[in-house]
Design an enzyme around this catalytic site. Structure first.
Site, PDB file in Angstrom:
ATOM      1  N   SER A   1     -80.584 -78.743 -10.717  1.00  0.00           N
ATOM      2  CA  SER A   1     -79.713 -77.645 -11.123  1.00  0.00           C
ATOM      3  C   SER A   1     -80.565 -76.443 -11.490  1.00  0.00           C
ATOM      4  O   SER A   1     -81.694 -76.594 -11.982  1.00  0.00           O
ATOM      5  CB  SER A   1     -78.879 -78.067 -12.333  1.00  0.00           C
ATOM      6  OG  SER A   1     -78.216 -76.959 -12.902  1.00  0.00           O
TER       7      SER A   1
ATOM      8  N   TYR B   1     -77.849 -81.194 -21.021  1.00  0.00           N
ATOM      9  CA  TYR B   1     -77.778 -81.123 -19.561  1.00  0.00           C
ATOM     10  C   TYR B   1     -79.020 -80.440 -18.990  1.00  0.00           C
ATOM     11  O   TYR B   1     -79.659 -80.957 -18.064  1.00  0.00           O
ATOM     12  CB  TYR B   1     -76.508 -80.378 -19.132  1.00  0.00           C
ATOM     13  CG  TYR B   1     -76.378 -80.242 -17.641  1.00  0.00           C
ATOM     14  CD1 TYR B   1     -75.964 -81.319 -16.864  1.00  0.00           C
ATOM     15  CD2 TYR B   1     -76.683 -79.045 -16.997  1.00  0.00           C
ATOM     16  CE1 TYR B   1     -75.853 -81.214 -15.491  1.00  0.00           C
ATOM     17  CE2 TYR B   1     -76.574 -78.922 -15.622  1.00  0.00           C
ATOM     18  CZ  TYR B   1     -76.157 -80.009 -14.870  1.00  0.00           C
ATOM     19  OH  TYR B   1     -76.052 -79.894 -13.506  1.00  0.00           O
TER      20      TYR B   1
END
Length: 185
Positions: free
Chosen positions: A143, A156
């Site tokens: 990501s 995250y």
């Protein structure tokens, strides 16, 4: 892209990016292991769509936060396909929470699914690839938040940053066996 006779596990392929990757791999001739955390309508629908593109696909459910479930996933793959040629670590989870309120259980769940599971899946896949001597490919779906953290998602962003470093370590240690490891941000 010709993936004829390649066996590919795409974790989290019951929806989203994982499903799109699995569908394209099937279109290109791969036998795809369609994966989701549970055998529900979503997984069954993805399996129906992917197996319509290539009827050699198989469906396996496994909760990736559980190491025993990951071991069972790879046992089922071995029993049904004799192993895999490529692994796409796509499955991930996230939820927002400010650092000052972030519960340990939330942190642990994100790390279990987003970082420990890709490590364990890569380890299982690589052991088999090394034993067969045929090389292979490991792709980790990362990501932009591995490099650009966002507010309320420290757990995250940290998991994806760790995944980037894990990918580098996999490439460093597994290259000598003909196993490529890459990440896609």
């Amino acid at each position: 892209m010709n993936l004829q006779d390649k066996r590919i596990l795409v974790t989290g392929s019951s929806r989203g990016i994982g499903r799109a990757i699995a569908e394209e791999a099937a279109r290109c001739g791969a036998t795809v292991v369609v994966h989701g955390p549970e055998d529900n309508e979503e997984l069954q629908g993805a399996f129906a769509a992917i197996s319509s593109l290539n009827p050699t696909a198989i469906k396996v459910s496994a909760e990736l936060s559980e190491p025993d479930a990951i071991a069972h996933l790879f046992q089922q793959i071995e029993a049904n396909l004799g192993g895999i040629d490529a692994l796409v670590n796509n499955a991930a989870t996230q939820n927002g929470s400010p650092i000052l309120e972030l519960a340990t259980d939330d942190w642990d769940r994100i790390m279990a699914v987003n970082l420990r599971a890709p490590f364990l899946c890569a380890q299982h896949a690589a052991r088999d690839m090394v034993a067969r001597g045929a090389g292979g490919t490991i792709v980790n779906i990362s990501s932009v938040h591995a490099y650009d953290p966002r507010r309320d998602y420290a757990h995250y962003s940290t998991s994806k940053g760790g995944l980037e470093q894990l990918t580098r370590c996999l490439a460093l240690e597994l290259g000598e066996y003909g196993i490529r490891a890459n990440s896609i941000v």
